[in-house]
Design an enzyme around this catalytic site. Structure first.
Site, PDB file in Angstrom:
ATOM      1  CB  VAL A  26      42.229  39.115  44.556  1.00 18.24           C
ATOM      2  CG1 VAL A  26      40.932  38.485  44.050  1.00 18.24           C
ATOM      3  CG2 VAL A  26      43.096  38.062  45.232  1.00 18.24           C
ATOM      4  CD  GLU A  27      38.572  43.797  44.481  1.00 18.90           C
ATOM      5  OE1 GLU A  27      38.127  43.989  43.340  1.00 18.90           O
ATOM      6  OE2 GLU A  27      37.850  43.560  45.471  1.00 18.90           O
ATOM      7  CB  SER A  28      43.348  45.921  40.189  1.00 19.78           C
ATOM      8  OG  SER A  28      44.262  46.219  41.240  1.00 19.78           O
TER       9      SER A  28
END
Length: 338
Positions: A26-28
């Site tokens: 989700v972050e990267s």
């Protein structure tokens, strides 16, 4: 997949919910993204202040937020604390994104056990934080029931399992890639904390590599003296020069020099081809046979680094063993007939 497997192993070791393995996606997208200005970096998107406070080095040419193992350690240290504090992995995720005190203020005196999904979505947190949790929940649903969403989840392949390589002496990363039988770009992908250009990365003492490459590395690295692993520079092949003659000038076997360059021993290197050769030398007027003295150099160290005898080095430069080196002094490190 390689980084996901590392994170899953660490979550299992810490006995943390598996849903946290989806956070870097989700972050990267599980990519070790470099920072933009003072922004977050790495697959966990850690802010500089957070990372530095927990012992990660952040510099111009080396940013440990991009190191898969070290960034995971810091991120999971935080998440483990939040999970223990809030007792709910969803709140721990929100705290990781928005900050624990912001989440605590929104909870007030309410019991965490009383919060359902709707109440969670109504906490007065930023739209980004709420979307962050929504994406994570959606991904968890897909992973748990892929057939419900017509999703074909990938399975790990043999090359996806990474191990930490710790050579007996620090090694030039370009040479390490060749000894492993992989491209420099592929090796850097697993070791993205080293952000300098290939020739400017200093000797490394540890690398994350596919486990399947270890046998090839161990077979090749024994061909090179430990004292030569660290320092290599680019050399342009001169007319009439061969791999055999070049290897001999550095006191190496043809097989050793070929392996350090990812070549077969019987390879024909044409004039103008660039190869890696031992030594930290920088070319003087385009001449790779000349080395420029740097801070801390000694005659014996320079001779050893370039695979020549001290007596040869002294003779080629009209020096004796008591001669004093000066910074930026050019020294011939190859025979004069070169």
């Amino acid at each position: 997949m390689p980084f996901l497997l590392l994170v899953v192993d660490e979550l299992e070791r810490r006995n943390l919910p598996g849903e946290f393995a989806l956070l870097p996606y989700v972050e990267s997208g599980y990519r070790p993204l470099p920072a933009k200005g003072r922004g977050p970096a790495g697959m966990w998107q850690l802010m500089g202040r957070t990372a530095s406070a927990r012992g990660l080095h952040i510099g111009k040419d080396y940013d440990q937020r991009l190191d898969a193992i070290e960034s995971t350690r810091v991120a999971l240290d935080l998440i483990e604390r939040y999970d223990r504090e809030f007792g709910d992995w969803r709140l721990a995720t929100m705290a990781f994104n928005a900050g624990e005190f912001r989440v605590k203020r929104q909870l007030g005196n309410r019991s965490i056990a009383e919060l359902d999904a709707m109440e969670l979505s109504q906490l007065n947190l930023s739209k980004t934080t709420l979307q962050h949790l929504s994406r994570l929940l959606a991904m968890a649903c897909i992973v748990q029931q892929p057939e419900e969403f017509d999703a074909d989840l990938p399975a790990p392949e043999e090359d996806d399992f990474l191990v930490q390589l710790t050579p007996e002496a620090p090694i030039d990363m370009r040479v390490a890639a060749n000894l492993l039988g992989m491209s420099f770009d592929a090796l850097r992908r697993f070791n993205a904390a080293h952000t300098a250009s290939p020739g400017q990365i200093g000797p490394v003492s540890s690398l994350l590599v596919p486990a399947t490459r270890m046998t090839e590395f161990e077979r090749n690295v024994v061909l090179l003296p430990k004292s030569l692993l660290a320092d290599w520079h680019s050399h342009r092949m001169a007319p009439g020069e061969t791999l055999d003659s070049l290897a001999g000038s550095f006191g190496l076997s043809v097989q050793a020099l070929a392996s350090a360059n990812g070549l077969a021993p019987d390879s024909l290197a044409a004039s103008g081809t660039r190869l890696l050769v031992p030594g930290q030398g920088r070319e003087v007027d385009g001449n790779p046979a000349t080395y420029v003295v740097r801070q801390g150099d000694t005659l014996s160290a320079i001779a050893r680094r370039h695979g020549v005898k001290l007596a040869q080095l002294l003779r080629w430069n009209n020096l004796d063993k008591n001669s004093i080196l000066q910074l930026d002094m050019p020294l011939r490190v190859r025979a004069p007939q070169y």
